[in-house]
Motif scaffolding. Structure first.
Motif, PDB file in Angstrom:
ATOM      1  N   PHE A   6      -5.405  25.790   6.724  1.00 38.92           N
ATOM      2  CA  PHE A   6      -4.390  24.842   7.213  1.00 38.92           C
ATOM      3  C   PHE A   6      -3.558  24.206   5.902  1.00 38.92           C
ATOM      4  O   PHE A   6      -4.230  24.122   5.017  1.00 38.92           O
ATOM      5  CB  PHE A   6      -4.933  23.937   8.064  1.00 38.92           C
ATOM      6  CG  PHE A   6      -5.778  24.759   9.146  1.00 38.92           C
ATOM      7  CD1 PHE A   6      -5.262  24.971  10.281  1.00 38.92           C
ATOM      8  CD2 PHE A   6      -7.030  24.659   9.281  1.00 38.92           C
ATOM      9  CE1 PHE A   6      -5.638  25.652  11.529  1.00 38.92           C
ATOM     10  CE2 PHE A   6      -7.786  24.980  10.382  1.00 38.92           C
ATOM     11  CZ  PHE A   6      -7.146  25.550  11.402  1.00 38.92           C
ATOM     12  N   PRO A   7      -2.151  23.742   6.451  1.00 37.85           N
ATOM     13  CA  PRO A   7      -1.499  22.950   5.446  1.00 37.85           C
ATOM     14  C   PRO A   7      -2.310  21.860   4.478  1.00 37.85           C
ATOM     15  O   PRO A   7      -3.241  21.150   5.593  1.00 37.85           O
ATOM     16  CB  PRO A   7      -0.422  22.496   6.233  1.00 37.85           C
ATOM     17  CG  PRO A   7      -0.393  23.067   7.423  1.00 37.85           C
ATOM     18  CD  PRO A   7      -1.805  23.609   7.698  1.00 37.85           C
ATOM     19  N   PRO A   8      -2.127  21.593   3.328  1.00 34.26           N
ATOM     20  CA  PRO A   8      -2.813  20.702   2.596  1.00 34.26           C
ATOM     21  C   PRO A   8      -2.368  19.118   3.300  1.00 34.26           C
ATOM     22  O   PRO A   8      -1.226  19.004   3.699  1.00 34.26           O
ATOM     23  CB  PRO A   8      -2.176  20.752   1.222  1.00 34.26           C
ATOM     24  CG  PRO A   8      -1.695  22.001   1.096  1.00 34.26           C
ATOM     25  CD  PRO A   8      -1.431  22.478   2.476  1.00 34.26           C
ATOM     26  N   GLY A   9      -3.342  18.404   3.434  1.00 37.91           N
ATOM     27  CA  GLY A   9      -3.021  16.891   3.786  1.00 37.91           C
ATOM     28  C   GLY A   9      -2.795  17.019   5.402  1.00 37.91           C
ATOM     29  O   GLY A   9      -2.457  15.851   6.074  1.00 37.91           O
ATOM     30  N   GLU A  62      -7.893  18.633   8.309  1.00 37.67           N
ATOM     31  CA  GLU A  62      -8.672  18.713   7.592  1.00 37.67           C
ATOM     32  C   GLU A  62      -9.720  17.867   7.713  1.00 37.67           C
ATOM     33  O   GLU A  62     -10.808  17.809   7.435  1.00 37.67           O
ATOM     34  CB  GLU A  62      -8.132  18.303   6.148  1.00 37.67           C
ATOM     35  CG  GLU A  62      -7.039  19.310   5.647  1.00 37.67           C
ATOM     36  CD  GLU A  62      -6.762  18.929   4.417  1.00 37.67           C
ATOM     37  OE1 GLU A  62      -6.068  19.889   3.410  1.00 37.67           O
ATOM     38  OE2 GLU A  62      -6.505  18.140   4.016  1.00 37.67           O
ATOM     39  N   LYS A  63      -9.638  17.062   8.839  1.00 40.24           N
ATOM     40  CA  LYS A  63     -10.706  16.091   9.277  1.00 40.24           C
ATOM     41  C   LYS A  63     -11.927  16.781   9.611  1.00 40.24           C
ATOM     42  O   LYS A  63     -13.022  16.391   9.905  1.00 40.24           O
ATOM     43  CB  LYS A  63     -10.385  15.203  10.407  1.00 40.24           C
ATOM     44  CG  LYS A  63      -9.145  14.132  10.028  1.00 40.24           C
ATOM     45  CD  LYS A  63      -8.812  13.427  11.512  1.00 40.24           C
ATOM     46  CE  LYS A  63      -7.832  12.364  10.891  1.00 40.24           C
ATOM     47  NZ  LYS A  63      -7.358  11.866  12.178  1.00 40.24           N
ATOM     48  N   GLY A 116       3.666  23.099   9.253  1.00 45.89           N
ATOM     49  CA  GLY A 116       3.529  23.564   7.701  1.00 45.89           C
ATOM     50  C   GLY A 116       3.039  24.790   7.667  1.00 45.89           C
ATOM     51  O   GLY A 116       2.997  25.543   8.575  1.00 45.89           O
ATOM     52  N   MET A 117       2.767  25.411   6.550  1.00 50.41           N
ATOM     53  CA  MET A 117       2.337  26.816   6.116  1.00 50.41           C
ATOM     54  C   MET A 117       0.878  27.024   6.351  1.00 50.41           C
ATOM     55  O   MET A 117       0.027  26.168   5.946  1.00 50.41           O
ATOM     56  CB  MET A 117       2.727  27.165   4.644  1.00 50.41           C
ATOM     57  CG  MET A 117       2.551  28.584   4.575  1.00 50.41           C
ATOM     58  SD  MET A 117       3.638  29.722   5.430  1.00 50.41           S
ATOM     59  CE  MET A 117       5.376  29.407   4.505  1.00 50.41           C
ATOM     60  N   HIS A 118       0.561  27.857   7.415  1.00 51.61           N
ATOM     61  CA  HIS A 118      -0.946  28.200   7.856  1.00 51.61           C
ATOM     62  C   HIS A 118      -0.858  29.687   7.164  1.00 51.61           C
ATOM     63  O   HIS A 118      -0.109  30.342   7.032  1.00 51.61           O
ATOM     64  CB  HIS A 118      -1.227  28.219   9.285  1.00 51.61           C
ATOM     65  CG  HIS A 118      -1.155  26.938   9.905  1.00 51.61           C
ATOM     66  ND1 HIS A 118      -0.048  26.053   9.810  1.00 51.61           N
ATOM     67  CD2 HIS A 118      -2.017  26.354  10.698  1.00 51.61           C
ATOM     68  CE1 HIS A 118      -0.536  25.082  10.660  1.00 51.61           C
ATOM     69  NE2 HIS A 118      -1.356  25.330  11.088  1.00 51.61           N
TER      70      HIS A 118
END
Length: 147
Positions: free
Chosen positions: A76-79, A83-84, A118-120
């Motif tokens: 997944f996109p950074p941030g 990401e949780k 965003g970019m995956h």
């Protein structure tokens, strides 16, 4: 082993007589109508987007057969809020190049796991040994919301 090509598409057909592949509507970007809910009740936010990941593997050395596990993990996109959650378990499959020069894998996704706009990336990896994986290809897919 290595990957010659990999694409995300809406659908594909494999001809029974010729074993030829036809890919339809190759996807580079997907717009989803709204952000999926991210809470404890939905640990895997996803959008109702049917698609396929099609991968063509080939031998590293044309004269030597090889076999081993492969896997695809969605990055997944950074941030992103995604990401949780723990990383998604990868899709694992066997790649058999002992008698054939090339091997195709088609993975059908009923939904698109989303980590935010965003970019995956669909990271394609092969086992270097029993415990180590090596990334051999990466397929990007831009996700945006059409609010």
């Amino acid at each position: 082993m290595k990957v010659l090509w990999a694409v995300v598409c809406q659908s594909s057909v494999i001809d029974r007589d010729t074993n030829s592949v036809s890919l339809f509507n190759i996807l580079e970007e997907v717009q989803v109508p709204e952000p999926p809910q991210v809470d404890d009740a939905s640990p895997m936010p996803a959008a109702a987007v049917n698609f396929e990941l099609f991968i063509l593997f080939t031998r590293s050395d044309a004269a030597a057969g090889e076999r081993g596990p492969g896997r695809v993990a969605v990055r997944f996109p950074p941030g992103s809020p995604r990401e949780k959650f723990p990383p998604e378990p990868p899709f694992v499959f066997d790649i058999d190049l002992t008698t054939a020069q090339q091997h195709r894998i088609r993975i059908r996704f009923p939904v698109l796991p989303i980590g935010g706009p965003g970019m995956h990336h669909f990271a394609i990896e092969v086992a270097a040994d029993a415990e180590n994986w090596r990334r051999v290809f990466d397929v990007p897919l831009m996700v945006s919301y059409s609010l």
